[in-house]
Design a protein around this motif. Sequence first.
Motif, PDB file in Angstrom:
ATOM      1  N   ARG A   1       7.914  82.130  -2.173  1.00  0.00           N
ATOM      2  CA  ARG A   1       9.227  81.756  -2.707  1.00  0.00           C
ATOM      3  C   ARG A   1       9.730  82.762  -3.742  1.00  0.00           C
ATOM      4  N   THR A   2       8.821  83.312  -4.559  1.00  0.00           N
ATOM      5  CA  THR A   2       9.226  84.230  -5.626  1.00  0.00           C
ATOM      6  C   THR A   2       8.866  85.688  -5.354  1.00  0.00           C
TER       7      THR A   2
ATOM      8  N   THR B   1       5.950  87.038  -5.902  1.00  0.00           N
ATOM      9  CA  THR B   1       5.121  87.499  -7.025  1.00  0.00           C
ATOM     10  C   THR B   1       3.659  87.142  -6.813  1.00  0.00           C
TER      11      THR B   1
END
Length: 406
Positions: free
Chosen positions: A271-272, A274
């Motif tokens: 989702r990010t 990261t």
Amino acid sequence: MNSVSGPHSPAPIKLKPIQSLKTSTPGSLRTLTGRAVVLLSLVAVTGCKFLPGGEKKAEDEKKEQAIPVEVATIQRGPIESTLKSSWYLEAEQEIRVLARTSNRLRELLVEEGSEVKKDQVLARLEDHEQRTSLAKAQNQLAKMKAEFERLESLYTQKLVSEQAFTDMKFELRQLELTVEDAARQLEYTEVKAPISGTITRRLIKLGDLVSNNQHLFDMVDFESIVAYVAVPDRNLVQLRIGQPARITTTALPGRQFEGFIKRISPIVEARTGTVKVTIGVMNNELLRPGMYVEVEIVLETKTDALLISKRALVYDSDQLFVYRLKPERRVERLLIVPALTDKLNIEPASGFAEGDQIVVAGHTGLKDGALVRLPDDPDPKDEEKKVGTGTAAQQAENKKTSTPAS
């Protein structure tokens, strides 16, 4: 009247005689007045060009003005590339100490802030019931052992069945487990530290009736404090276990703490985009869980890089430019591609050399090829004043020498 002649003299202007005002009509009078004004304006404009200093003034207006700037010389020095992130500190070893048996609290040995070692006694409960239970179990076990020895002797003589001997053996083992359990319950009357750390909260008082699984203390091992930071996946190849990091917090201004990469998550958060990186703290004495910190991971370090001050940077459409000084006191606008960047300097990927002079002040509104003036350069206005003063003095001297003696 003598006529003015010369190479710069205006062409003679013929004026028509003005008719007598007595015979002029009001309309003709206004016409004549307008013509006279226009004619005088032309004479004034034409004559200005030939007045003393008129040509010089026009040349001054056309002369390019040098823009005052300050420059800095490109030098070599150390630089490091870092990655910054922010998050709260957490303690990986933060323990809730619970009661493992029931009874009244009779001795409290620690307080909030006490530093303890693993298995150190923190508190003691009354143990009369546990000691009695243990004694009963040990008495039953002793009796069972005696019966088992007698039955075992009969079994070797084939006087009892194998079934009776096996049942007795299982009963003996059951009593041994009962004794172990009673001894454990007695041991639980001493509340011990499960880890080495600091008592951060005490939830009981002397004389309290403690029940099983009751929350008694909170403990934290401050050596286990970490910061969890999210690093973009594009920087994943630059990370490694043990890589140095720096930690700062607004709660302790002016202090910097040394850290290191303790763990790197093997997965990327979809989702990010990261990666979760765990930052450990070295020699921690002041940092506490819950503090908001800035983490700076050192990605790359160079000790002999070309350094351009960030004061020289000009931002234009997401690109970086600098102005380099050329020998003729003009500047050239150059695109700069960063290789490494820190707080104060930037290392260019290419296109620059040690000793180049870069504009660091006065570049606002500066254009490519503009004429510039450095702080140590003479002011053109002062130079003109000196030249003018010298010329006037020379003319006065010439006039004085050319005047005949009376």
